[in-house]
Design an enzyme around this catalytic site. Structure first.
Site, short mmCIF file in Angstrom:
data_model
loop_
_atom_site.label_atom_id
_atom_site.label_comp_id
_atom_site.label_asym_id
_atom_site.label_seq_id
_atom_site.Cartn_x
_atom_site.Cartn_y
_atom_site.Cartn_z
N THR A 128 0.80 -1.22 0.00
CA THR A 128 0.00 0.00 0.00
C THR A 128 0.84 1.27 0.00
O THR A 128 0.39 2.29 -0.53
CB THR A 128 -0.98 0.02 1.19
OG1 THR A 128 -0.23 -0.12 2.41
CG2 THR A 128 -2.00 -1.10 1.08
N CYS A 129 2.04 1.24 0.55
CA CYS A 129 2.90 2.43 0.56
C CYS A 129 3.32 2.84 -0.85
O CYS A 129 3.69 3.98 -1.08
CB CYS A 129 4.15 2.20 1.40
SG CYS A 129 3.80 2.07 3.16
N PHE A 130 3.27 1.87 -1.77
CA PHE A 130 3.74 2.12 -3.14
C PHE A 130 2.61 1.97 -4.17
O PHE A 130 2.88 1.99 -5.36
CB PHE A 130 4.88 1.16 -3.49
CG PHE A 130 6.02 1.22 -2.52
CD1 PHE A 130 6.88 2.31 -2.51
CD2 PHE A 130 6.22 0.22 -1.59
CE1 PHE A 130 7.92 2.39 -1.60
CE2 PHE A 130 7.26 0.29 -0.68
CZ PHE A 130 8.11 1.37 -0.68
#
Length: 162
Positions: A128-130
């Site tokens: 999710t961070c990317f």
């Protein structure tokens, strides 16, 4: 803790007002994702906009699995599309300016689909961070759709089944 510590009194005031309107015991049954959907409603997810703002790694736009992926996503209900967005980005909200303004850990970050060459018995996983989906090279459309739905419905945070 340091960030929230500096605004602790503002958070307390917000929560006191919020709980005056909606008592804590009434919302405690909802997860943070469910509460977000209750407050914000289901987003309208423009698949064409998402598609136009997608990068492919070890896949090509013309790859069979990518064509199946977009077909599967178009077949999803709005609720399933919101679950998908939650799975790959960490939120079910569409950016106000569209997917060209999708934020990642380091600022604006397009949605990415990475080829996962490991076993096709694996579920798709997300980072999710990317804004990243790791998509195995499934042999059929039906298997891709089934595995994608299983991932987004059983593991809305993305990493849990990686």
């Amino acid at each position: 803790m340091k960030m929230t510590g500096s605004i602790r009194s503002q958070i307390k005031a917000f929560l006191d007002g919020f709980y005056d309107i909606i008592p804590r015991h009434l919302i405690s049954i909802f997860s943070d994702t469910e509460l977000e959907l209750l407050i914000s409603g289901l987003p309208t997810i423009d698949i064409d906009d998402l598609k136009a703002n997608t990068e492919y790694h070890k896949y090509q736009f013309s790859s069979l699995q990518i064509q199946w992926f977009w077909r599967a996503l178009r077949s999803f209900s709005q609720a399933e599309r919101a679950n998908f967005l939650q799975f790959v980005t960490g939120t079910s909200k569409v950016p106000l300016q569209g997917f060209s303004a999708l934020e990642g850990m380091n600022g604006v970050q397009k949605f990415q689909i990475h080829r996962d060459d490991r076993s096709t018995d694996r579920l798709p996983s997300a980072h999710t961070c990317f804004n990243q989906l790791d998509l195995p090279v499934y042999e059929t459309y039906d298997k891709l759709r089934k595995m994608l739905l299983l991932s987004i419905n059983e593991c809305p945070e993305g990493f849990g089944l990686a």
